[in-house]
Design a protein around this motif. Structure first.
Motif, PDB file in Angstrom:
ATOM      1  N   LYS A   1      59.925  56.708  12.385  1.00  0.00           N
ATOM      2  CA  LYS A   1      60.953  56.574  13.427  1.00  0.00           C
ATOM      3  C   LYS A   1      60.747  55.272  14.195  1.00  0.00           C
ATOM      4  CE  LYS A   1      61.092  61.540  14.008  1.00  0.00           C
ATOM      5  NZ  LYS A   1      60.575  62.643  14.807  1.00  0.00           N
ATOM      6  N   ASN A   2      59.513  54.967  14.513  1.00  0.00           N
ATOM      7  CA  ASN A   2      59.159  53.732  15.205  1.00  0.00           C
ATOM      8  C   ASN A   2      58.567  52.786  14.157  1.00  0.00           C
ATOM      9  OD1 ASN A   2      58.011  51.643  16.626  1.00  0.00           O
ATOM     10  ND2 ASN A   2      56.660  52.920  17.853  1.00  0.00           N
ATOM     11  N   LEU A   3      59.310  51.786  13.730  1.00  0.00           N
ATOM     12  CA  LEU A   3      58.884  50.900  12.650  1.00  0.00           C
ATOM     13  C   LEU A   3      57.613  50.123  12.988  1.00  0.00           C
ATOM     14  CD1 LEU A   3      62.385  49.598  11.549  1.00  0.00           C
ATOM     15  CD2 LEU A   3      61.028  51.446  10.519  1.00  0.00           C
ATOM     16  N   LYS A   4      57.385  49.872  14.264  1.00  0.00           N
ATOM     17  CA  LYS A   4      56.184  49.142  14.685  1.00  0.00           C
ATOM     18  C   LYS A   4      54.911  49.970  14.477  1.00  0.00           C
ATOM     19  CE  LYS A   4      54.147  46.802  18.685  1.00  0.00           C
ATOM     20  NZ  LYS A   4      53.003  47.715  18.870  1.00  0.00           N
ATOM     21  N   ALA A   5      55.061  51.271  14.329  1.00  0.00           N
ATOM     22  CA  ALA A   5      53.886  52.140  14.164  1.00  0.00           C
ATOM     23  C   ALA A   5      53.071  51.752  12.929  1.00  0.00           C
ATOM     24  CB  ALA A   5      54.324  53.595  14.087  1.00  0.00           C
ATOM     25  N   TYR A   6      53.732  51.310  11.867  1.00  0.00           N
ATOM     26  CA  TYR A   6      52.992  50.882  10.676  1.00  0.00           C
ATOM     27  C   TYR A   6      52.172  49.625  10.980  1.00  0.00           C
ATOM     28  CZ  TYR A   6      52.034  49.420   5.846  1.00  0.00           C
ATOM     29  OH  TYR A   6      51.423  49.025   4.679  1.00  0.00           O
TER      30      TYR A   6
END
Length: 163
Positions: free
Chosen positions: A95-100
């Motif tokens: 959901k939050n692309l920055k999490a990767y």
């Protein structure tokens, strides 16, 4: 072949082997096999989803130093934790692309002394690895990988993308 060409020719052999958390004996056996075969490079999968399973951080605390003592390690980071995916499956975009990127940053900070390169995801064109039907334009995947590559570079790592 010219003499100068012969002098600069070296052979490097690598292999792919993925280990599940807790497979200590399998790793020890694999290291012995790699030595016997003269293999000096190992590409291995590191599951982002498994990171949140009890005992996995301790597993990687053991795995990275153990492997890097014997071979050059290329970790391939993939698999979204289902709890943070758009759908509850490891192939879903988060959901939050920055999490990767945050995960890549964490892994390099914690284990980066054991590898020079990082592979950002594996076979994203394989629906089992990355469900592109949730991202037909590949915009989410591109943003996620771009942010991760940025942080890997900031941490001094070279990156590659699996095909």
């Amino acid at each position: 072949m010219s003499e100068s060409r012969k002098e600069n020719t070296t052979t490097t052999v690598g292999i792919l082997e993925w280990f599940r958390p807790g497979e200590y004996e399998e790793v020890r056996n694999a290291i012995q096999d790699l030595k016997a075969l003269g293999i000096s490079h190992l590409r291995t999968g590191i599951s982002w989803a498994d990171w949140y399973v009890e005992g996995t951080p301790e597993w990687y605390d053991w795995l990275f130093p153990e492997l890097s003592e014997h071979v050059e390690v290329l970790p391939c980071f993939l698999y979204t934790p289902p709890s943070i995916g758009e759908m509850e499956k490891t192939s879903s975009p988060p959901k939050n692309l920055k999490a990767y990127a945050d995960f890549i940053d964490l892994m390099i900070t914690r284990y980066g002394e054991h590898f020079e390169w990082v592979e950002l995801w594996n076979e994203p064109n394989n629906k089992v690895e990355y469900d592109f039907t949730l991202d037909y334009s590949w915009t989410k995947f591109s943003r996620m990988i771009t942010m991760a590559a940025y942080w890997a570079k900031k941490q001094g790592k070279k990156t590659l993308l699996g095909e």
